[in-house]
Write a protein that holds these residues in place. Structure first.
Motif, short mmCIF file in Angstrom:
data_model
loop_
_atom_site.label_atom_id
_atom_site.label_comp_id
_atom_site.label_asym_id
_atom_site.label_seq_id
_atom_site.Cartn_x
_atom_site.Cartn_y
_atom_site.Cartn_z
N PRO A 77 40.26 47.98 35.42
CA PRO A 77 38.72 48.12 35.91
C PRO A 77 37.95 46.66 35.74
N ALA A 78 37.11 46.43 36.66
CA ALA A 78 36.34 45.28 36.64
C ALA A 78 35.92 45.05 35.24
N PRO A 79 35.59 43.87 34.92
CA PRO A 79 34.97 43.46 33.56
C PRO A 79 33.71 43.77 33.35
N ASP A 80 33.02 44.05 31.93
CA ASP A 80 31.56 44.01 31.83
C ASP A 80 31.07 42.50 31.97
N GLN A 81 30.21 42.35 32.98
CA GLN A 81 29.65 41.09 33.26
C GLN A 81 28.98 40.16 32.10
N ALA A 82 28.47 41.06 31.26
CA ALA A 82 27.65 40.65 30.13
C ALA A 82 28.71 39.96 29.35
#
Length: 258
Positions: free
Chosen positions: A15-20
Motif C-alpha cells: 500500500p502507498a504510505p501515509d503522506q503525513a
C-alpha cells in the motif's frame, strides 16, 4: 500484460504510505555518510556536525557489535578507516568507541551517541548494513533500542528487504525504506527480483541508485506517493538527474550543493 500484472500486485501487496508520516523525507539534501572530505572522515562526529551546519540532512551506516549494540560505521572490517583490523561485529561497542578514525581525532560513535549529538537538528537516514547469511533481527533490535526516545525526523533503510519488513512488523512507527540498485540490468529476471524485493520489504520510501535513473519502477511508485531518494550524487550532472527523477539527493563531494 506482464507489466500490468506487476503493477496490480504492487498496489495490492504494498500500500502507498501515509503522506503525513513520510512527507518530511522530500525536499532535503542528505550528506552521504556526513559532510566528509579531507581531514574529516566519513561517518564521523565531525562530518555530521558539518552537515548540520550546512543545513543538510544526514545519511549514515550502522552495524551490530559483539555485545548487541549499534555503531555508526560503513565497512564490515576496520582496516580501511582505522589503524585496527578485523570485523566490526567481533568487537564490543565500548572498545569500538575508543578507536580513532584515520586522519582524525574522532572515534567510532555508537548509534545512541550519534543521535544524542544530532538531537533533532537534521533529518536522518540510517542504513542498516546486512548480509544474506546473517540474521537481521539482532541488528534491527539494536537499532530500535538506540532509537528509543529519539524525537527528531529519522528513517531506517537497507538493501536487504528483510530489514524493512522487520521494522514494518515489529516497529511500524519507524519510517522504513528499501535501498535499490538495478546495476543497469533491465532483463525480465532483474525485473522479477526487483518486484519480489519490493513485495517482501513493503517499504514506505525508496532510495534509488542515481545511475539507474530514470527508472519506470521508481517513477511509478513515486507517482503513487512513495518518496524516492537517490544515491550517491557526486557531480553536478548527477545532481540535475536527481532533481528531475527523485525527491531528494544523498550527496557527497561535488554533488553537494550542485
Amino acid at each position: 500484460m506482464l507489466s500490468l500484472l506487476f503493477a496490480l500486485l504492487d498496489r495490492f501487496l504494498v500500500p502507498a504510505p501515509d503522506q503525513a508520516r513520510v512527507g518530511w523525507l522530500r525536499g532535503v539534501s542528505y550528506a552521504h555518510r556526513g559532510l566528509h572530505g579531507a581531514g574529516v572522515p566519513e561517518n564521523s562526529p565531525s562530518a555530521f556536525a558539518l552537515a548540520i551546519e550546512r543545513g543538510m540532512g544526514i545519511e549514515c551506516d550502522v552495524q551490530r557489535t559483539a555485545d548487541g549494540q549499534a555503531v555508526v560505521f560503513h565497512d564490515w572490517d576496520l582496516d580501511r578507516l582505522t589503524a585496527e583490523t578485523g570485523p566490526v561485529i567481533e568487537r564490543r561497542a565500548d572498545a569500538l568507541a575508543k578507536i580513532q578514525l584515520t586522519g582524525s581525532s574522532d572515534c567510532i560513535p555508537t548509534l545512541r551517541t550519534f543521535l544524542d549529538s544530532v538531537a533533532g537538528r537534521a533529518p536522518l537516514l540510517i542504513e542498516l548494513k546486512s548480509k544474506r547469511e546473517i540474521r537481521v533481527a539482532p541488528l534491527c533490535l539494536a537499532v530500535r533500542r538506540g532509537l528509543e526516545g529519539y524525537r527528531g525526523p529519522v528513517a531506517v533503510m537497507s538493501f536487504d528487504p528483510r530489514v524493512c519488513r522487520w521494522f514494518g512488523r515489529h516497529s511500524p512507527h519507524v519510517v522504513h525504506g528499501l535501498v535499490v540498485t538495478e546495476e543497469g540490468k533491465r532483463t525480465l529476471l532483474a525485473t522479477l527480483k526487483l518486484h519480489f524485493a519490493f513485495w517482501q520489504a513493503r517499504p514506505q520510501f525508496l532510495a534509488w541508485d542515481v545511475r539507474d535513473l530514470p527508472s519506470k519502477f521508481a517513477a511509478a511508485h513515486r507517482k503513487r506517493g512513495f518518496p524516492v531518494l537517490t544515491w550517491t550524487v557526486r557531480s553536478a550532472e548527477l545532481a540535475a538527474r536527481a532533481a528531475d527523477c527523485a525527491d531528494g539527493p544523498i550527496a557527497e563531494g561535488a554533488g553537494v550543493g550542485a
